[in-house]
Design an enzyme around this catalytic site. Structure first.
Site, PDB file in Angstrom:
ATOM      1  N   ASP A   4      42.511  47.037  39.476  1.00 55.95           N
ATOM      2  CA  ASP A   4      41.123  46.325  39.418  1.00 55.95           C
ATOM      3  C   ASP A   4      40.770  46.215  38.074  1.00 55.95           C
ATOM      4  O   ASP A   4      41.021  46.688  37.006  1.00 55.95           O
ATOM      5  CB  ASP A   4      40.013  47.001  40.225  1.00 55.95           C
ATOM      6  CG  ASP A   4      38.737  46.568  40.334  1.00 55.95           C
ATOM      7  OD1 ASP A   4      38.607  45.279  40.562  1.00 55.95           O
ATOM      8  OD2 ASP A   4      37.695  47.123  39.944  1.00 55.95           O
ATOM      9  N   ASP A  44      38.106  51.518  41.308  1.00 53.86           N
ATOM     10  CA  ASP A  44      36.859  52.424  41.277  1.00 53.86           C
ATOM     11  C   ASP A  44      35.631  52.069  42.134  1.00 53.86           C
ATOM     12  O   ASP A  44      34.894  52.930  42.601  1.00 53.86           O
ATOM     13  CB  ASP A  44      36.320  52.500  39.716  1.00 53.86           C
ATOM     14  CG  ASP A  44      35.414  51.048  39.303  1.00 53.86           C
ATOM     15  OD1 ASP A  44      34.371  51.053  38.926  1.00 53.86           O
ATOM     16  OD2 ASP A  44      36.130  50.180  39.606  1.00 53.86           O
TER      17      ASP A  44
END
Length: 619
Positions: A321, A511
């Site tokens: 990400d 996250d």
């Protein structure tokens, strides 16, 4: 060596054996056979009664093919052919080997627990009657605790003092001081370095991030790798095979040898049994995985099981990400571009919506507008991967990416598509009102992490919900060749599934709460534990505590180091055992050599496994 008081009987047996051997070989003094039998039997029972009890207990339950029965048969057999000292020696040295093995395994387990279980049992709480020392488990959310210099923080909370400096090594593996300011989060396990601080508790003792980490690591030692499971299955098949081979070695020569001597072939069978004991493999392999988990923990990488160390050695592609993983996730308003409103009014209405969100972009706009205490919109709805909508001062508001405007058929100038930074577009009553750009920074070690992954032969891919222009900019800066933006959570899942369908072993690093599904899908799910959401941390197989991308290649190295040591141990053990078994079959090895080979292999494997904990993941 630790724990000698608990092994006084074994040490006494070793002393008796040493005296008997000194008398026999040093002074050529032979005890009468009955006296020798009695003295050796005493030494044998001192050293081996635990093994005999276990062998009897397992055999009585139908489990006769195990190392305890194997050792009992071999040593009692030695007594049966009047090889008293050799029978005692086999049991004594076998027990010494077990002692070393137990000490090494316990040390590995203690080192893992000691890395993390650093919570003080009591804390000082600031109450109306003054500062009171109470058990950490009795402190409630919202209370204020006092932490003096040199003390460990017991509970998670927000710093109430102006500033404080903390050692975060227990959580992140990084020993350098970390300065926190009023309102910043302080976590259990950190050590206060300079001035007394006050912390407002935000989670109970059992719910702190450190408690969850400790639970993860304790559970990790129970999750076996494929290699461990294979060795366990191998031992269950291997032990009965060697038992029957030893029996055949004793009896078959009767039918094929002209001058068959039962004593000779029975002795060879006993040597065969002692050498074939699989205890060195069975203990050293789990020890290697304990070492790998401990090595990761010391470097701020939490493996939730030994199996994930194995998985990391097979990874072909690391998918990451962007926000919070490769970038800091700490946003600031960079530019305000109004159309139908003033710049101040555009920020005000956007902040009214964003005060209902905890997304880093939302927090940046709220901070720019003057903080969280301002006006809030009503009837707010979060549209995953798009943004927010709600009602403020009787007006319908939209705030989010351009996909949100397209979803609600709000027109906007085409040049807005060319903005390279993260953008929050605002619409009022269905009319485009302008946009706000947000700037994020790439993490200091992100470029080095990507370069190291590529050096290790691992492909790198970046996936993000941010728009493609922003994603391309970050990818170019970091040297990532494949980067996809404008992805909803299900889009990330599809991209990872495509890689898996192409035969790739994929690790995904994320996250946010929206990363939890794709983290769970990947062969290895890695969560950034410091900034990461609880859902992502729970779904992940590996947690990086300090949020540093450089820990991703370090996790791969930890897996590779562990695998290398494991297969070295398997190779050493099998090579030595096959060699000595061959010698035993031909009568070229005795019980002394058998026990030295068995214990020696076990100790070599243990010492080799202990090397893992001294490895350097930065090299």
């Amino acid at each position: 060596m630790p724990g000698w008081k608990a092994h006084w009987d074994l040490l006494l047996a070793l002393f008796i054996l040493a005296v008997l051997l000194t008398l026999e070989y040093g002074f050529d003094i032979q005890l009468p056979q009955v006296a020798s039998l009695i003295v050796n039997a005493i030494a044998y029972l001192l050293a081996g009664r635990g093994v005999l009890k276990l062998a009897w207990r397992k055999a009585s339950r139908g489990d006769i093919f195990n190392e305890f029965v194997l050792m009992s048969v071999a040593t009692i057999g030695a007594f049966a052919i009047n090889e008293f000292e050799e029978g005692v020696a086999v049991m004594v040295f076998y027990q010494i080997g077990e002692w070393f093995q137990d000490a090494a395994v316990n040390r590995a387990k203690r080192s893992i627990k000691a890395l993390l279980d650093v919570r003080p049992d009591t804390v000082i709480v600031a109450r109306q009657e003054g500062d009171v020392e109470v058990p950490g488990a009795d402190v409630g959310v919202g209370e204020t605790i006092v932490v003096r210099p040199g003390e460990k923080v017991a509970l998670d909370g927000d710093l109430q003092t102006e500033s404080g400096s903390f050692n975060t090594a227990a959580l992140t593996g990084e020993s350098k001081p970390d300065t926190k300011y009023r309102g910043d989060q302080v976590l259990a396990g950190m050590i206060n370095l300079n001035t007394p601080v006050q912390i407002k508790v935000t989670a109970r003792f059992a719910d702190s991030k450190l408690s969850r980490i400790l639970d993860m690591v304790q559970d990790a030692t129970a999750r076996k790798s494929q290699t461990q499971l294979f060795i366990s299955r191998f031992a269950k098949v291997y032990t009965p095979i060697v038992f029957f081979l030893a029996l055949a070695l004793c009896l078959v020569p009767y039918f094929v040898v002209d001058e068959y001597d039962f004593y000779t072939w029975f002795y060879r069978a006993l040597v065969f049994l002692v050498v074939s004991c699989p205890c060195g493999l069975v203990v050293s392999i789990p020890l290697a995985y304990f070492g790998g988990i401990g090595l990761g923990s010391r470097n701020g990488i939490l493996f939730k099981g030994g199996n994930y160390l194995d998985v990391m050695t097979k990874i072909d592609v690391v998918v990451m990400d962007k926000t919070g993983t490769l970038t800091k996730g700490v946003f600031k308003v960079h530019q305000v571009v109004p159309v139908s409103l003033s710049a101040g009014e555009l920020v005000r209405v956007a902040a009214a919506l964003e005060r209902n969100s905890t997304h880093p972009v939302a927090l940046a706009i709220v901070a720019h507008a003057g903080g969280a205490a301002g006006e809030k919109a009503e009837q707010v709805e979060e549209i995953a991967g798009h943004g927010l909508r709600g009602v403020f001062e009787g007006k319908q508001l939209l705030a989010g990416n351009l996909k949100l405007l397209r979803k609600f058929s709000v027109g906007y100038p085409t040049e807005v598509e060319m903005v390279a930074d993260t953008l929050v577009a605002v619409a009022v009553n269905g009319q485009y009102a302008g946009y706000i750009t947000i700037a994020d920074e790439v993490k200091e070690d992100a470029h080095a992490a990507i370069k190291e992954l590529q050096r290790l032969g691992i492909g790198t891919v970046m996936l993000s919900g941010d728009k493609q222009a922003v994603v391309d900019k970050v990818a170019y800066e970091l040297g990532i060749t494949q980067a996809d933006g404008d992805l909803l959570p299900e889009g990330k899942v599809e991209k990872v599934q495509e890689l898996k369908d192409a035969g790739k072993r994929v690790a995904f690093v994320g996250d946010g709460v929206n990363d939890a599904p794709v983290v769970a899908l990947a062969d290895a799910g890695i969560a950034m534990g410091g900034l990461g959401s609880d859902a992502t941390v729970e779904a992940a197989d590996i947690v990086i505590q300090n949020d540093q991308p450089s820990k991703i290649p370090a996790a791969i190295k930890a897996g590779r180091i562990t695998k290398r040591i494991v297969w070295q141990n398997i190779g050493i053990a099998m090579l030595v055992k096959v060699a000595v078994l061959t010698l035993a079959t031909g009568g070229a090895a005795n019980l002394w050599e058998a026990v030295i080979a068995d214990v020696g292999v076990a100790l070599l494997a243990i010492l080799n496994a202990v090397r893992i904990q001294r490895s350097d993941l930065e090299a």
